[in-house]
Design an enzyme around this catalytic site. Structure first.
Site, PDB file in Angstrom:
ATOM      1  N   CYS A 101       0.830  -1.209   0.000  1.00  0.00           N
ATOM      2  CA  CYS A 101       0.000   0.000   0.000  1.00  0.00           C
ATOM      3  C   CYS A 101       0.869   1.265   0.000  1.00  0.00           C
ATOM      4  O   CYS A 101       1.751   1.420   0.843  1.00  0.00           O
ATOM      5  CB  CYS A 101      -0.931   0.005   1.213  1.00  0.00           C
ATOM      6  N   LYS A 140       1.200  -9.870  -0.244  1.00  0.00           N
ATOM      7  CA  LYS A 140       1.032  -9.102  -1.478  1.00  0.00           C
ATOM      8  C   LYS A 140       2.048  -7.974  -1.493  1.00  0.00           C
ATOM      9  O   LYS A 140       2.074  -7.140  -0.580  1.00  0.00           O
ATOM     10  CB  LYS A 140      -0.404  -8.541  -1.542  1.00  0.00           C
ATOM     11  N   ASP A 203      -3.241  -4.237 -14.111  1.00  0.00           N
ATOM     12  CA  ASP A 203      -3.678  -3.786 -15.441  1.00  0.00           C
ATOM     13  C   ASP A 203      -4.427  -4.840 -16.248  1.00  0.00           C
ATOM     14  O   ASP A 203      -4.431  -4.769 -17.487  1.00  0.00           O
ATOM     15  CB  ASP A 203      -2.489  -3.250 -16.256  1.00  0.00           C
ATOM     16  N   GLY A 225      -8.219  -6.253 -10.129  1.00  0.00           N
ATOM     17  CA  GLY A 225      -8.750  -5.204  -9.261  1.00  0.00           C
ATOM     18  C   GLY A 225      -9.666  -4.274 -10.025  1.00  0.00           C
ATOM     19  O   GLY A 225     -10.861  -4.553 -10.213  1.00  0.00           O
ATOM     20  N   ARG A 226      -9.085  -3.175 -10.547  1.00  0.00           N
ATOM     21  CA  ARG A 226      -9.905  -2.134 -11.170  1.00  0.00           C
ATOM     22  C   ARG A 226     -10.709  -2.653 -12.354  1.00  0.00           C
ATOM     23  O   ARG A 226     -11.798  -2.144 -12.642  1.00  0.00           O
ATOM     24  CB  ARG A 226      -9.005  -0.959 -11.579  1.00  0.00           C
TER      25      ARG A 226
HETATM   26  C1  LIG Z   1      -9.482   1.923  -4.753  1.00  0.00           C
HETATM   27  C2  LIG Z   1      -8.363   0.943  -4.530  1.00  0.00           C
HETATM   28  C3  LIG Z   1      -8.148   0.432  -3.275  1.00  0.00           C
HETATM   29  C4  LIG Z   1      -7.118  -0.494  -3.054  1.00  0.00           C
HETATM   30  N1  LIG Z   1      -6.969  -1.028  -1.816  1.00  0.00           N
HETATM   31  C5  LIG Z   1      -6.038  -2.010  -1.612  1.00  0.00           C
HETATM   32  C6  LIG Z   1      -5.940  -2.696  -0.370  1.00  0.00           C
HETATM   33  O1  LIG Z   1      -6.704  -2.452   0.580  1.00  0.00           O
HETATM   34  N2  LIG Z   1      -4.976  -3.641  -0.261  1.00  0.00           N
HETATM   35  C7  LIG Z   1      -4.122  -3.966  -1.278  1.00  0.00           C
HETATM   36  O2  LIG Z   1      -3.265  -4.831  -1.131  1.00  0.00           O
HETATM   37  N3  LIG Z   1      -4.209  -3.333  -2.463  1.00  0.00           N
HETATM   38  C8  LIG Z   1      -5.152  -2.395  -2.654  1.00  0.00           C
HETATM   39  N4  LIG Z   1      -5.293  -1.814  -3.889  1.00  0.00           N
HETATM   40  C9  LIG Z   1      -4.432  -2.286  -4.991  1.00  0.00           C
HETATM   41  C10 LIG Z   1      -5.106  -3.448  -5.751  1.00  0.00           C
HETATM   42  O3  LIG Z   1      -5.297  -4.566  -4.934  1.00  0.00           O
HETATM   43  C11 LIG Z   1      -4.256  -3.862  -6.957  1.00  0.00           C
HETATM   44  O4  LIG Z   1      -3.003  -4.292  -6.511  1.00  0.00           O
HETATM   45  C12 LIG Z   1      -4.041  -2.717  -7.940  1.00  0.00           C
HETATM   46  O5  LIG Z   1      -5.237  -2.006  -8.164  1.00  0.00           O
HETATM   47  C13 LIG Z   1      -3.485  -3.234  -9.287  1.00  0.00           C
HETATM   48  O6  LIG Z   1      -4.379  -4.152  -9.857  1.00  0.00           O
HETATM   49  P1  LIG Z   1      -5.410  -3.715 -11.043  1.00  0.00           P
HETATM   50  O7  LIG Z   1      -4.589  -3.071 -12.108  1.00  0.00           O
HETATM   51  O8  LIG Z   1      -6.033  -5.026 -11.455  1.00  0.00           O
HETATM   52  O9  LIG Z   1      -6.367  -2.750 -10.433  1.00  0.00           O
HETATM   53  C14 LIG Z   1      -6.292  -0.889  -4.112  1.00  0.00           C
HETATM   54  C15 LIG Z   1      -6.504  -0.346  -5.390  1.00  0.00           C
HETATM   55  C16 LIG Z   1      -7.524   0.542  -5.616  1.00  0.00           C
HETATM   56  C17 LIG Z   1      -7.756   1.085  -6.989  1.00  0.00           C
END
Ligand SMILES: Cc1cc2nc3c(=O)[nH]c(=O)nc-3n(C[C@H](O)[C@H](O)[C@H](O)COP(=O)(O)O)c2cc1C
Length: 340
Positions: A101, A140, A203, A225-226
Site C-alpha cells: 500500500c 502481497k 492492469d 482489481g480495477r
Molecule cells: C481503490 C483501490 C483500493 C485499493 N486497496 C487495496 C488494499 O486495501 N490492499 C491492497 O493490497 N491493495 C489495494 N489496492 C491495490 C489493488 O489490490 C491492486 O493491486 C491494484 O489495483 C493493481 O491491480 P489492477 O490493475 O487489477 O487494479 C487498491 C486499489 C484501488 C484502486
C-alpha cells in the site's frame, strides 16, 4: 485450479483487495460471477488487536463468499501475529499481509509498501505471522520502493523462506502509486525464482489480458482489481476464454439485475442512506459506455433516497431496452434481499 497451502481454489482468478470497494456485497457478486477467491479490504492489525468495533466489522462476510482471505496491515510483527490469530478465529480461510500500500497514512507508520525498504522487517513479520497463523498465508507485494530499489526478488525469496504459501506481485513501485504500466516482466522474474505459487496482478482491464498475463509470465493465478469495478462479469468472461469460448458480456437485463443486487446487498449491510451514496459512485462503472449514461448519472446528483434511485434506474434501463428492442425482465427487477 490453484492450490494455496492446503486450500484448493475452484479456479485461478482472484478478486484484488480494494479499500472502500471490496466490501462483502461486492465480493459476493464477484464470487458468484466466477472469482475463485475474494479478499477483504486491508484491515488494521492495531485496530484488531485493540478490539476496535469498526475494524472488527471488516471481518464480516456472507457465507457464500468463502473461501475468504483477510488482508491485514501493520508494522509490528507481534501485533500482526495477534491480528492473524484474531482473523482466523473469526473464520478467515487465508491471511494475506499487505506489503504494497502506497498511501501516506499507511507508509508513514512503516506499514504496507514501507516494509519493502526493510528486508529484515519483512523477515520478522512473515515469521511471526506464519507462527501464529493456522491457515494458508499469502503476502502481497509491489516491485520495491522505487526503481532504484527494485528488490522484489530478495523480498519474494524471504517471504518464501519464512513459510508463506503464495506471493502476489503487483509490479509497480510504491513511489509510482498507480502511474505508468504494470511491468509484467517482473511477475515472470518472481515466478522463475520461487517454488510457491505466484499470483500476478496489474492492469488486467479486459478478459483477454488475464490469459496474456499467464502466458507471458507463467504466473499461477491472476488477480483482478480495477478491471472488475463496474465489470464484475470479467471473471466469467476470463473463464469463458479459458474454455475456448467467446467471452459473454452481460445483457441489459443481467446488468440491471446485478446492479440491483449490489444495491440491495449494500442497503442490507450499511443501510439505505449510505448505500445510496456509495451506489452513485459505483454506477459510474456499471453504466460506463452505455448510451446516455452521463446524463443518467447526472440525474443522480443530489439524490440520496433509495426509492428515487431505484425509479431512476428503472427509467434508464427501460429506455435502453426500448432503444435496443430488448425486454428487461420485470420479474427480476427487484430481488428481495432475503434471497440474496
Ligand atoms: C481503490 C483501490 C483500493 C485499493 N486497496 C487495496 C488494499 O486495501 N490492499 C491492497 O493490497 N491493495 C489495494 N489496492 C491495490 C489493488 O489490490 C491492486 O493491486 C491494484 O489495483 C493493481 O491491480 P489492477 O490493475 O487489477 O487494479 C487498491 C486499489 C484501488 C484502486
Amino acid at each position: 485450479m490453484l492450490q494455496i497451502g492446503a486450500l484448493k481454489l475452484k479456479n485461478r482468478l482472484i478478486m484484488a483487495p480494494m479499500a472502500g470497494i471490496t466490501n462483502p456485497p461486492f465480493r459476493l457478486i464477484a464470487k458468484r460471477l466466477g472469482a475463485g477467491l475474494v479478499v477483504t479490504e486491508m484491515v488494521s492489525a492495531v485496530g484488531l488487536s485493540r478490539g476496535h468495533e469498526k475494524t472488527v466489522r471488516y471481518l464480516n462476510g456472507f457465507p457464500e463468499e468463502k473461501p475468504l482471505s483477510v488482508q491485514i496491515f501493520g508494522a509490528d510483527p507481534q501485533i500482526m501475529a495477534m491480528a492473524a490469530e484474531i482473523v482466523v478465529q473469526k473464520g478467515a480461510d487465508l491471511v494475506d499481509i499487505n506489503m504494497g500500500c502506497p498511501a501516506r497514512k499507511v507508509v508513514k507508520n512503516g506499514s504496507g509498501g514501507a516494509l519493502l525498504r526493510n528486508p529484515t522487517a519483512v523477515r520478522d513479520m512473515v515469521m511471526a505471522v506464519r507462527k501464529a497463523c493456522t491457515v494458508p498465508l499469502t503476502v502481497k507485494i509491489r516491485a520495491g520502493w522505487s526503481p532504484d530499489d527494485a528488490n522484489f526478488l530478495e523480498i519474494a525469496g524471504i517471504i518464501e523462506d519464512c513459510g508463506a504459501d503464495a506471493v502476489t506481485i503487483h509490479p509497480r513501485f510504491v513511489k509510482q502509486g498507480f502511474s505508468g504500466q504494470a511491468d509484467w516482466r517482473i511477475i515472470r522474474e518472481v515466478k522463475r525464482n520461487l517454488s510457491i505459487p505466484v499470483i500476478g496482478n496489474g492492469d488486467v482491464f479486459k478478459p483477454e489480458l488475464a490469459l496474456q498475463m499467464r502466458e507471458e509470465t507463467g504466473c499461477d493465478g491472476v488477480m483482478v482489481g480495477r478491471g472488475a469495478m463496474g465489470n464484475p462479469w470479467i471473471f466469467r468472461q476470463i473463464l469463458d476464454l479459458e474454455k475456448g469460448l467467446e467471452a459473454r458480456p452481460p445483457d441489459l437485463s443481467e446488468r440491471k439485475t446485478v446492479i440491483l443486487e449490489h444495491f440491495a446487498l449494500l442497503s442490507r449491510v450499511i443501510g439505505e442512506n449510505r448505500a445510496s451514496k456509495m451506489m452513485r459512485g459505483l454506477l459510474l462503472g456499471y453504466t460506463k459506455g452505455l448510451p446516455h449514461s452521463s446524463s443518467f448519472r447526472g440525474s443522480f446528483t443530489g439524490i440520496n433516497d433509495f426509492n428515487t434511485m431505484i425509479s431512476a434506474l428503472d427509467n434508464y434501463f427501460g429506455t435502453l431496452s426500448r432503444d435496443r428492442g430488448l425486454r428487461v425482465d420485470s420479474e427480476r427487477e427487484r430481488p428481495g434481499v432475503g434471497e440474496l
